[in-house]
Motif scaffolding. Sequence first.
Motif, short mmCIF file in Angstrom:
data_model
loop_
_atom_site.label_atom_id
_atom_site.label_comp_id
_atom_site.label_asym_id
_atom_site.label_seq_id
_atom_site.Cartn_x
_atom_site.Cartn_y
_atom_site.Cartn_z
N ARG A 57 10.01 -0.19 5.25
CA ARG A 57 9.15 -0.43 6.23
C ARG A 57 9.20 -0.94 8.29
O ARG A 57 10.54 -1.17 8.02
CB ARG A 57 7.94 -1.24 6.35
CG ARG A 57 6.89 -1.66 4.88
CD ARG A 57 6.12 -0.83 5.08
NE ARG A 57 5.16 -0.67 4.21
CZ ARG A 57 4.91 0.04 3.64
NH1 ARG A 57 5.19 1.21 2.26
NH2 ARG A 57 3.25 0.43 2.53
N TYR A 96 0.55 -1.14 0.32
CA TYR A 96 -0.27 0.07 0.02
C TYR A 96 1.09 0.24 0.26
O TYR A 96 1.86 1.00 1.35
CB TYR A 96 -0.63 0.05 0.95
CG TYR A 96 -1.98 -0.50 1.43
CD1 TYR A 96 -3.31 -0.31 2.16
CD2 TYR A 96 -1.73 -2.31 1.75
CE1 TYR A 96 -4.52 -1.28 1.72
CE2 TYR A 96 -2.85 -2.88 1.45
CZ TYR A 96 -3.96 -2.76 1.48
OH TYR A 96 -5.16 -3.81 1.92
N ASP A 153 1.15 5.51 0.49
CA ASP A 153 0.63 6.29 0.39
C ASP A 153 0.12 6.98 -0.60
O ASP A 153 0.90 7.88 -1.08
CB ASP A 153 1.70 6.89 1.38
CG ASP A 153 1.51 6.40 3.35
OD1 ASP A 153 0.56 6.09 3.63
OD2 ASP A 153 2.72 7.14 4.10
N ASP A 164 -2.82 -5.50 7.33
CA ASP A 164 -1.67 -4.51 7.42
C ASP A 164 -1.58 -3.61 6.20
O ASP A 164 -2.29 -4.11 4.80
CB ASP A 164 -0.83 -5.01 7.44
CG ASP A 164 -0.05 -4.51 8.10
OD1 ASP A 164 -0.86 -3.37 8.48
OD2 ASP A 164 0.42 -4.92 8.80
N ASP A 165 -0.32 -2.86 5.80
CA ASP A 165 -0.38 -2.04 4.76
C ASP A 165 0.16 -2.45 3.73
O ASP A 165 1.39 -1.98 3.05
CB ASP A 165 0.05 -1.08 5.06
CG ASP A 165 1.41 -0.40 5.88
OD1 ASP A 165 2.13 -2.02 6.30
OD2 ASP A 165 2.38 0.37 6.00
N TRP A 166 0.96 -3.96 3.64
CA TRP A 166 1.98 -4.77 3.42
C TRP A 166 1.64 -7.05 3.49
O TRP A 166 1.15 -6.94 4.31
CB TRP A 166 2.69 -5.00 4.06
CG TRP A 166 4.25 -5.77 2.95
CD1 TRP A 166 4.46 -6.53 3.06
CD2 TRP A 166 5.51 -4.94 1.68
NE1 TRP A 166 5.18 -7.07 2.09
CE2 TRP A 166 6.38 -5.82 1.80
CE3 TRP A 166 5.52 -3.69 1.89
CZ2 TRP A 166 7.17 -5.54 0.82
CZ3 TRP A 166 6.90 -3.12 0.86
CH2 TRP A 166 7.46 -4.55 0.09
N LYS A 201 -3.21 3.85 -1.40
CA LYS A 201 -4.41 3.50 0.26
C LYS A 201 -5.04 4.52 -0.75
O LYS A 201 -5.65 5.86 -1.26
CB LYS A 201 -3.79 4.23 1.12
CG LYS A 201 -2.57 3.11 2.43
CD LYS A 201 -2.60 4.10 3.77
CE LYS A 201 -1.06 3.14 4.10
NZ LYS A 201 -0.58 4.00 4.60
#
Length: 154
Positions: free
Chosen positions: A31, A6, A8, A128-130, A54
């Motif tokens: 990360r 993801y 930003d 999650d973002d990964w 995102k």
Amino acid sequence: MVHLVYCDNAGKKGERVLDKILSGTKTMVVRGAAGRKIPHSRVFEGEQLYFMEKGSSVITAAAIVKSVQNYVKLSEEEITKTLESNQTKLNLSDKQKLRWHKKCLCLIEFENVREINPLEFEHQGNMDDWLIIERIEDVVAGTSIPYNYNNTRF
């Protein structure tokens, strides 16, 4: 394994992380956390990265992992030095430098970035973002499977 990253979407002067990746001004993502967290120690050279913004539901770019640096228990000075020595690849804003000023860092350099035909992402629960998955189709609408966290256990 395949990784869904993801990105930003709130960049300075409207420049988004994904724009930097596609333009080639960003060739590394980071990360970090206070302790080891995904993707730390779980992403390897030659693996496939997919990128989405995102808040979006579309996967629009892909790349290949070129190299990975994993760090744990960094001192304040080591964190700053690590981020600064990779800044030409990371292309972080001052706000992002603060965000990623963490004791455990995973830096992933990538190459062969390409835009792909948009894939409709099927969001599920507490993702999650990964994400680490077997294949990208596992999170694409129409072919997705229930997401489990088997690939994210340490």
